[in-house]
Design a protein around this motif. Structure first.
Motif, short mmCIF file in Angstrom:
data_model
loop_
_atom_site.label_atom_id
_atom_site.label_comp_id
_atom_site.label_asym_id
_atom_site.label_seq_id
_atom_site.Cartn_x
_atom_site.Cartn_y
_atom_site.Cartn_z
N GLY A 184 -42.61 13.12 55.67
CA GLY A 184 -43.67 13.16 54.57
C GLY A 184 -43.29 12.87 53.09
O GLY A 184 -43.61 12.28 52.32
N ALA A 185 -42.09 13.78 52.72
CA ALA A 185 -41.40 13.85 51.47
C ALA A 185 -40.77 12.38 51.26
O ALA A 185 -40.90 11.93 50.36
N LEU A 186 -39.89 11.88 52.49
CA LEU A 186 -39.24 10.63 52.19
C LEU A 186 -40.30 9.44 52.02
O LEU A 186 -40.18 8.77 50.99
N ALA A 187 -41.43 9.36 52.77
CA ALA A 187 -42.34 8.40 52.46
C ALA A 187 -43.11 8.63 51.09
O ALA A 187 -43.41 7.42 50.49
N GLU A 188 -43.58 9.64 50.68
CA GLU A 188 -44.31 9.79 49.64
C GLU A 188 -43.67 10.39 48.53
O GLU A 188 -43.99 9.94 47.10
N ALA A 189 -42.51 10.97 48.35
CA ALA A 189 -41.90 11.48 47.20
C ALA A 189 -40.43 11.77 47.32
O ALA A 189 -40.05 12.79 47.58
N PRO A 190 -39.56 10.53 47.60
CA PRO A 190 -38.43 10.61 47.97
C PRO A 190 -37.35 11.79 46.98
O PRO A 190 -36.39 12.13 47.44
N GLY A 191 -38.04 11.62 45.71
CA GLY A 191 -37.29 12.53 44.67
C GLY A 191 -37.18 14.08 45.26
O GLY A 191 -36.18 14.80 44.79
N LEU A 192 -38.15 14.50 45.97
CA LEU A 192 -38.14 15.79 46.55
C LEU A 192 -37.06 16.29 47.38
O LEU A 192 -36.66 17.42 47.52
N LEU A 193 -36.53 15.17 47.83
CA LEU A 193 -35.04 15.60 48.82
C LEU A 193 -33.97 16.25 48.11
O LEU A 193 -33.08 16.65 48.41
N SER A 194 -33.88 16.13 46.67
CA SER A 194 -33.09 16.65 45.87
C SER A 194 -33.12 18.37 46.12
O SER A 194 -31.79 18.71 46.02
N ILE A 195 -34.03 18.66 46.54
CA ILE A 195 -34.13 20.08 46.79
C ILE A 195 -33.32 20.43 48.11
O ILE A 195 -32.27 21.29 48.01
N ALA A 196 -33.22 19.63 49.23
CA ALA A 196 -32.41 19.63 50.30
C ALA A 196 -30.98 19.34 49.84
O ALA A 196 -30.22 20.02 50.51
N ARG A 197 -30.89 18.37 49.25
CA ARG A 197 -29.41 17.78 48.82
C ARG A 197 -28.68 19.05 48.09
O ARG A 197 -27.59 19.27 48.42
N GLU A 198 -29.23 19.82 47.17
CA GLU A 198 -28.80 20.69 46.39
C GLU A 198 -28.35 22.00 47.25
O GLU A 198 -27.38 22.52 47.27
N ASN A 199 -29.36 22.25 48.30
CA ASN A 199 -28.90 23.17 49.18
C ASN A 199 -27.76 23.11 50.25
O ASN A 199 -27.14 23.90 50.21
N GLU A 200 -27.77 21.68 50.59
CA GLU A 200 -26.58 21.43 51.55
C GLU A 200 -25.31 21.48 50.60
O GLU A 200 -24.21 21.82 51.27
N ALA A 201 -25.50 21.19 49.38
CA ALA A 201 -23.99 21.02 48.64
C ALA A 201 -23.59 22.54 48.48
O ALA A 201 -22.30 22.72 48.66
N ARG A 202 -24.46 23.44 48.08
CA ARG A 202 -24.16 24.94 47.93
C ARG A 202 -23.57 25.25 49.63
O ARG A 202 -22.46 25.86 49.65
N THR A 203 -24.25 24.84 50.70
CA THR A 203 -23.55 25.02 52.07
C THR A 203 -22.32 24.67 52.14
O THR A 203 -21.43 25.40 52.61
N ILE A 204 -22.09 23.50 51.83
CA ILE A 204 -20.84 22.76 51.93
C ILE A 204 -19.72 23.51 51.18
O ILE A 204 -18.69 23.90 51.79
N GLU A 205 -19.77 24.00 49.99
CA GLU A 205 -19.05 24.68 49.31
C GLU A 205 -18.58 26.07 49.86
O GLU A 205 -17.59 26.46 50.02
#
Length: 191
Positions: free
Chosen positions: A111-132
């Motif tokens: 749903g997010a990819l199809a309608e508002a790909p910019g929202l995935l920045s929430i997940a990207r930021e979360n994953e970046a913290r996880t990796i660190e």
């Protein structure tokens, strides 16, 4: 206080209705009207809670992130405090949980990819913290990243129906990724 409880109940009903619409009809059919019909809440009630469809999609992603963060924290508390790379193990176990609860995650992501790909920045930021955090916790950061990436690959291919492995094979691979003993030995060989 009663209004706050009712408002929270409405928000949860709207999120569940949005997931149901996406699951049944696809992300392109998610509208405020569809959410209203599915939830039994008036369109005005839906728009009172979420001003736009993008706000609903953002709430879907946040709902999924909260669910898996709770799973992560709960899993972490079950580990022995001396276990090496506990943070990584809890992340892999959480990805495994995502595969077993895949429908809601898949639909929220689609749903997010199809309608508002910019929202995935929430997940990207979360994953970046996880990796660190994983790198900071690891005796061998490169090996930890390989394990995390393998688990993420298993998760994403499973979520999107692209995984070439049977359920039994996938379970066995997740078990191996979680088995710190064999990874600790490999890390020692590297040095």
């Amino acid at each position: 206080m009663e209004n706050a409880i009712r408002s929270e109940r409405s928000r949860k009903a709207i999120i569940q209705a949005a997931l149901a619409v996406i699951a049944r009809e696809g992300p392109g059919r998610l509208t405020m009207d569809a959410i209203s019909r599915e939830s039994g809440i008036s369109k005005g009630g839906v728009t009172h809670q979420f001003k736009t469809k993008e706000a609903v999609l953002k709430a879907l992603l946040e709902h999924q992130i909260e669910y898996f963060e709770k799973h992560f924290r709960d899993y972490l508390t079950t580990l022995d405090s001396t276990q090496p790379e506990a943070y990584l193990s809890a992340q892999i176990a959480t990805m495994h949980e995502a595969v077993s609860k895949q429908n809601s995650v898949t639909f929220a992501i689609l749903g997010a990819l199809a309608e508002a790909p910019g929202l995935l920045s929430i997940a990207r930021e979360n994953e970046a913290r996880t990796i660190e955090q994983i790198k900071a916790d690891a005796a061998d950061p490169d090996l930890a990243m390989l394990r995390w990436t393998a688990a993420m690959g298993l998760t994403l291919t499973s979520l999107f129906g692209l995984c070439p492995f049977s359920g039994e094979e996938r379970e066995r691979l997740f078990d191996r990724l979680l088995d710190n003993r064999q990874w600790t030995a490999l890390s020692k060989v590297k040095k």
